[in-house]
Design an enzyme around this catalytic site. Structure first.
Site, PDB file in Angstrom:
ATOM      1  N   GLU A 121     -43.718 -84.037 -25.788  1.00  0.00           N
ATOM      2  CA  GLU A 121     -44.927 -83.377 -26.273  1.00  0.00           C
ATOM      3  C   GLU A 121     -45.718 -84.363 -27.134  1.00  0.00           C
ATOM      4  OE1 GLU A 121     -46.431 -79.370 -28.658  1.00  0.00           O
ATOM      5  OE2 GLU A 121     -44.298 -79.772 -28.509  1.00  0.00           O
ATOM      6  N   ALA A 262     -39.105 -82.158 -35.220  1.00  0.00           N
ATOM      7  CA  ALA A 262     -38.147 -81.678 -34.229  1.00  0.00           C
ATOM      8  C   ALA A 262     -38.920 -81.210 -33.005  1.00  0.00           C
ATOM      9  CB  ALA A 262     -37.322 -80.518 -34.797  1.00  0.00           C
ATOM     10  N   MET A 263     -38.190 -80.996 -31.902  1.00  0.00           N
ATOM     11  CA  MET A 263     -38.850 -80.638 -30.637  1.00  0.00           C
ATOM     12  C   MET A 263     -38.061 -79.570 -29.906  1.00  0.00           C
ATOM     13  SD  MET A 263     -41.379 -81.129 -28.697  1.00  0.00           S
ATOM     14  CE  MET A 263     -41.535 -80.098 -27.240  1.00  0.00           C
ATOM     15  N   GLU A 298     -37.821 -74.181 -34.250  1.00  0.00           N
ATOM     16  CA  GLU A 298     -37.620 -74.665 -32.871  1.00  0.00           C
ATOM     17  C   GLU A 298     -36.938 -73.601 -32.018  1.00  0.00           C
ATOM     18  OE1 GLU A 298     -39.379 -77.139 -32.356  1.00  0.00           O
ATOM     19  OE2 GLU A 298     -39.542 -77.840 -34.416  1.00  0.00           O
ATOM     20  N   HIS A 301     -39.406 -70.985 -30.852  1.00  0.00           N
ATOM     21  CA  HIS A 301     -40.262 -71.459 -29.758  1.00  0.00           C
ATOM     22  C   HIS A 301     -39.718 -71.049 -28.386  1.00  0.00           C
ATOM     23  CE1 HIS A 301     -43.666 -73.678 -31.126  1.00  0.00           C
ATOM     24  NE2 HIS A 301     -43.002 -74.615 -31.770  1.00  0.00           N
TER      25      HIS A 301
END
Length: 870
Positions: A121, A262-263, A298, A301
Site C-alpha cells: 500500500e 503497520a499494514m 490493523e 481493517h
C-alpha cells in the site's frame, strides 16, 4: 527529476478496461535476484481495441505469454507495460526479475535485516510485477514461494496454507491460497527465520482460529502483550460491531525496517516492530497502549478496508477514518475514555490543525494527488475519524450500527466510496446527511465563534453561534458546514441545568448548519456557566471570551472529565498568549495566583481520577501552543513554556512532592489504575525537575536508578534533559551503555537528544549521525533523531541563523533517492514557512529552492515543495 510528475484528479475516475479475477504468483526467492511468475485470469470490460496497461516500476521483464503463447504485441513505457490485440478472456503470464536487496525505498519486496518482506500500500505491488495496481481490481490470490530452507525456514503469504514440499539443493516451497478477492495493495509475502508465539481464538460461532506472531530470534519474551491485544481486538469487534474473523489463521510479523506503523494485509499483517515488541524494561506504558491500539487498528481493517475496500485512493478515508474511529473506541472501551479523548484532541489541535493551515491542506477526501504516499495524513486519518465520530453523534450508537450492517450488506467483497458509506448511514437511520457531506469535500479548520447573553427578567439564556472556515491554498471559497455542537450549562452550585425551549427538552447537541444561528433556552434561573464543544464534538477551533472565573469553575465542577481538562487548556491558553506577547517586549512571565491555585486544587482533589489529574498537569506541547498563533515565534513559545513550568514548579512545590511520594508503586503492572498513578507521579516529577536544582537532581537520579520499568526510567531521563539537570549526561551515558544494541529502546534516547533545550543541540544531533546505534537505512532511527529534531524541537530547528534548515536540506538530499517516503514525512516543518516571520520565511524558502533543484527529485518531495513555494 526525469519529468515533472503529473497530478491525478478524483473526478477523472474511470472503471478499469480489464478485470483480473484470479492471480497465481510464484516467487523464486533470493535477496539479490528474485524471479516472479504471475499468471492472471483477465476479462475485458472496455472497448474491444482497448490495450491492457499494467503498472510496473524497477522490473526486469523476461517474458509475456497470452494463453500459453509467446506474445509480441506489447511495449514498455515509463512505469507501464502496454499489451494490445487481446481476446475478451485470456490467461496472461508474465515473468520478471527484481532485486529485494537493492530496494532501499522499502516499497514492494525488500530486505529487512535477514528477512524478506513486502509493503504494497498504496502503489508498491507495481515494484513486484506488472499488474493493474489499483484498489478497484479485486482478485483471488494463490502464492507459491520457493526459497533456501536454512536462510528462509518460514515462507508466509495471505490466506490459508494449502501445500508445501521439499526440493533438492536445500530448497523448499509453500503454497498459500486466499479465498477472498482483494486488491493487490493487500498482498503480502514474508520469508525469514523467526521465533513464533502461537495461540488460538475461538470465534463466537465456534470456529477456532490459529494465531501466529513472528518476531526476530531472541525476541519471544517481548511478544505476549501483542498477542493479548490481538485476542482483545477480535473479541471486542465481535461484541461491539458484530464482526467475526473469516480465515483459519491470523499472522502478524514484526520487522525492523518499515516506512509505516503497520499494514493490514489479509491474514498476514506486517508490523513495524515498534508496535509489537514490549517488555516492562524496554517499553513504556505509552508503548503498551500504542501496541494495543495499532494491533486493534490493523485487525479492524479486516472488515473496514479488506472485506470492503476503496474504489480509488481518493477514498482512502473510507477505510482509514472509519478504522481510526474504531480503534479509538476500542482503546476507550478497554481503558480510560476521557484520557483517550484528550489524546485524540491533542493530536488534532497540535498537529492536524497545523496541516489544515499548511500548503498541503486537503479535505479528508482529496480531489487532487501527485504522490499518493503523501496523503496518508492526519487529515485523512484523524480528521477522518472525527467526521465518522460526528456521524455517530448525530445518529447515536444504535442507528450507527444499523448503518454499518447496511454498509456491509451492500458492499462486502467490493470497492466502495465515501459517498456509499454516508448513503448507508442515511438510509439505515433516516437522518438527512446531505449538508453534512460537505465535511468530505471542504478542507481547513472551521472557526466557531460563540457569544452569549443572559436575561434575568425572562430567565432566558441565548447563544449566538457563527462559523467560518478560512481560505486554504486548495480552496478559496468555503461553505457553512453541519457542526454538531455539544454544550452543557451549569448553575452556580455546579449542577447541570436541563436545556428547555417552549416547555420541551432540547438536545444538548446543537445542530449548527448556518453561517450564524441563535439558540434560546428557557427556565434558566441564574447566569449559567457554559461548557462548550463538550467532548470536542466537532473538529473546530472555538472562539469565546472566557473569564478566568468561568474556567476555574469548570475545572472544579464540570461533570465530564474532558470538559475539566479543556477548561484547564483554555485557562493556560490565555496566559500563554499573554506571556508570548510580554516575552516579545522583553518582559518577565506573569501568572496570577488564581491560575496556580486552580492547578493546586487539582493536586489536592482526592476524588479526581489520577489519569485526569495527570492530563490536566501536562502542559500543552510547543506544537499545541504554536497553534494559538497565526505567526509562530518558536523561541518565545519555548521560553514561555519553560518559565510557566518553573513558576508552577515553585508555586506548587509542596503539593507536587506530596503527590509524587503518595503515588509510588513497588510493582509494575499494565493495568489502567496503575498506569494512571504512574502518569500522575511522573507528571509531578517533570515539574519537580524544574524546582530547586539540588533536590531535583537527587530526586530524578534516584528514580532513574531505582526504576524497575522503562516508564519510570524514561520519565526521569526525560525530566533531567528537559530541565538540563547536572545528572543528565551521566544518566544518558548509562542508558546508552545498557541499551545500545536495542534499536527500539535507543529510539527513545535519540528523541531525547534531538529535543533537548541545550544550545548546542544541533551539534549533538550531527554527531549522533555517527553513533553506533544509528543508521540512515532504518526509518525508525531517522524519525527518532532527524524527525524529532525538525518536528518536535522548533526552537532549535527554527534557529535564527538558519542552521536547522540547512541540516534538514542535507538529510533530505540523502533520503530523496534512498527513501522518498521518509523524506516526504521529514520535510513537513519546512513547508510551513508562511507561519513564520519574514526573516525565517526567506531562509526556509531558500532551503526549499535548493531541494527543488535536485536532479532526481522524487515525486513525493516535488509535490510538497511546489505547493510550499506557490
Amino acid at each position: 527529476m526525469t519529468q515533472q510528475p503529473q497530478a491525478k484528479y478524483r473526478h477523472d475516475y474511470r472503471a478499469p478496461d480489464y478485470q483480473i479475477t484470479d492471480i497465481d504468483l510464484t516467487f523464486d526467492l533470493d535477496a539479490q535476484k528474485t524471479v516472479v511468475t504471475a499468471v492472471s485470469q483477465a476479462v475485458r470490460h472496455g472497448a474491444s481495441d482497448a490495450p491492457l496497461r499494467l503498472n510496473g516500476e524497477d522490473l526486469k521483464l523476461v517474458s509475456v505469454h497470452i494463453n500459453d503463447e509467446p506474445w509480441t504485441a506489447w511495449k514498455e513505457e515509463e512505469g507501464a507495460l502496454v499489451i494490445s490485440n487481446l481476446p475478451e478472456r485470456f490467461t496472461l503470464k508474465i515473468i520478471n526479475e527484481i532485486s529485494p536487496a537493492a530496494n532501499t525505498a522499502l516499497e514492494g519486496l525488500y530486505q529487512s535485516g535477514d528477512a524478506l518482506c513486502t509493503q504494497c500500500e498504496a502503489e508498491g505491488f507495481r515494484h513486484i510485477t506488472y499488474y493493474l495496481d489499483r484498489p478497484d481490481v479485486l482478485a483471488r490470490f494463490t502464492t507459491k514461494i520457493i526459497a533456501d530452507k536454512i536462510k528462509y525456514p518460514f515462507l508466509l503469504s495471505n490466506g490459508n496454507r494449502v501445500a508445501q514440499g521439499e526440493l533438492e539443493n536445500g530448497r523448499h516451497w509453500v503454497q498459500w491460497q486466499d479465498p477472498f478477492p482483494k486488491p493487490c495493495y493487500l498482498f503480502a509475502l514474508v520469508a525469514g527465520d523467526f521465533d513464533v508465539l502461537r495461540d488460538t481464538f475461538t470465534t463466537r460461532s465456534g470456529r477456532e482460529v490459529a494465531l501466529e506472531l513472528y518476531v526476530d530470534r531472541g525476541n519471544l519474551d517481548r511478544a505476549p502483550w501483542a498477542m493479548t491485544s490481538l485476542k482483545n481486538s477480535m473479541k471486542w469487534d465481535e461484541e461491539r460491531f458484530g464482526l467475526e474473523y473469516d480465515l483459519d489463521i491470523y499472522m502478524i510479523v514484526a520487522v525492523d525496517f518499515f516506512n509505516m506503523g503497520a499494514m493490514e494485509n489479509k491474514g498476514l499483517n506486517i508490523f513495524n516492530s515498534k508496535y509489537v515488541l514490549a517488555r516492562t524494561d524496554t517499553a513504556t506504558d505509552k508503548d503498551y497502549l500504542d501496541i494495543e491500539r495499532v494491533i486493534g487498528h490493523e485487525y479492524f481493517h479486516n472488515w473496514t478496508g479488506n472485506r470492503v475496500t476503496c474504489r480509488d485512493w481518493f477514498q482512502l478515508s473510507l477505510k482509514e477514518g472509519l478504522t481510526v474511529f474504531r480503534d479509538q473506541e476500542f482503546s476507550s472501551d478497554l481503558g480510560s475514555r476521557a484520557v483517550n479523548r484528550i489524546n485524540n484532541v491533542r493530536t488534532m489541535r497540535g498537529l492536524q490543525f497545523a496541516e489544515d493551515a499548511s500548503p498541503m491542506a486537503h479535505p479528508i477526501r482529496p480531489d487532487m494527488v501527485i504522490e499518493m504516499n503523501n496523503f496518508y495524513t492526519l487529515t485523512v486519518y484523524e480528521k477522518g475519524a472525527e467526521v465518522i465520530r460526528m456521524i455517530h453523534t448525530l445518529l447515536g450508537e444504535e442507528n450507527f450500527q444499523k448503518g454499518m450492517q447496511l454498509y456491509f450488506e451492500r458492499h462486502d467483497g467490493s470497492a466502495a466510496t465515501c459517498d456509499d458509506f454516508v448513503q448507508a448511514m442515511e438510509d439505515a437511520s433516516n437522518v438527512d446527511l446531505s449538508h453534512f457531506r460537505r465535511w468530505y469535500s471542504q478542507s481547513g479548520t472551521p472557526i466557531v465563534t460563540v457569544k452569549d447573553d443572559y436575561n434575568p427578567e425572562t430567565e432566558q439564556y441565548t447563544l449566538t453561534i457563527s462559523q467560518r472556515t478560512p481560505a486554504t491554498p486548495d480552496q478559496a471559497e468555503k461553505q457553512p458546514l453541519h457542526i454538531p455542537f455539544a454544550i452543557e450549562l451549569y448553575d452556580n452550585e455546579g449542577k447541570v441545568i436541563p436545556l428547555q425551549k417552549g416547555g420541551h427538552p432540547v438536545n444538548s447537541v446543537l445542530n449548527v448548519t448556518q453561517a450564524e444561528q441563535t439558540f434560546v433556552f428557557d427556565n434558566v434561573y441564574f447566569q449559567p456557566v457554559p461548557a462548550l464543544l463538550c467532548e470536542f464534538s466537532a473538529p473546530v477551533k472555538l472562539e469565546y471570551k472566557w473569564s478566568d472565573q468561568q474556567l476555574t469553575f469548570l475545572m472544579r465542577h464540570a461533570r465530564n472529565d474532558f470538559s475539566r481538562w479543556d477548561a484547564a487548556q483554555s485557562l493556560l491558553a490565555t496566559y500563554i498568549k499573554l506571556n508570548v506577547a510580554r516575552h516579545q517586549q522583553g518582559q518577565p512571565l506573569s501568572l496570577p495566583v488564581h491560575v496556580a491555585d486552580a492547578f493546586r486544587a487539582v493536586l489536592l482533589d482526592e476524588k479526581i481520577d489520577p489519569a485526569l489529574a495527570a492530563e490536566i498537569l501536562t502542559l500543552p506541547s510547543v506544537n499545541e501552543m504554536a497553534e494559538l498563533f497565526d505567526i509562530i515565534d518558536p523561541i518565545a513559545i519555548a521560553e514561555v513554556r519553560e518559565a510557566l513550568t518553573r513558576t508552577l514548579a515553585t508555586e506548587l512545590a509542596d503539593e507536587l512532592l506530596a503527590i509524587y511520594n503518595a503515588n509510588y508503586q513497588s510493582e509494575y503492572r499494565v493495568e489502567h489504575e496503575d498506569i494512571a498513578k504512574r502518569t500522575l507521579r511522573n507528571a509531578c516529577l517533570r515539574f519537580l525537575a524544574f524546582g530547586e536544582t539540588h533536590l531535583a537532581d537527587v530526586l530524578v537520579s534516584k528514580q532513574f536508578h531505582e526504576a524497575n520499568n522503562m516508564t519510570d526510567a524514561l520519565a526521569a531521563l526525560s525530566a533531567a534533559v528537559a530541565a538540563q539537570l547536572p545528572c543528565r549526561d551521566a544518566l544518558m551515558q548509562e542508558y546508552d551503555d545498557k541499551w545500545h544494541q536495542n534499536g527500539l529502546v535507543m529510539d527513545k534516547w535519540f528523541i531525547l537528544q534531538a529535543t533537548s533545550p541545550a544550545a548546542n543541540v544541533l551539534e549533538t544531533v550531527r554527531g549522533l549521525l555517527q553513533h553506533r546505534s544509528f543508521t540512515m537505512s532504518n526509518p525508525n532511527r531517522i524519525r527518532s533523531l532527524i524527525g524529532a529534531f525538525a518536528g518536535s524541537n522548533p526552537a532549535a530547528f527554527h534557529a535564527e541563523d538558519g542552521s536547522g534548515y540547512l541540516f534538514l536540506v542535507e538529510m533530505l538530499t540523502d533520503l530523496n533517492s534512498r527513501n522518498p517516503q521518509v523524506a516526504s514525512r521529514l520535510i513537513e516543518p519546512l513547508i510551513r514557512l508562511k507561519r513564520y516571520d519574514a526573516k525565517r520565511q526567506e531562509k526556509m524558502r531558500a532551503a526549499l529552492e535548493q531541494l527543488k533543484g535536485l536532479e532526481n527529485l522524487s515525486g513525493d518531495l516535488y509535490e510538497k515543495i511546489t505547493k510550499a513555494l506557490a
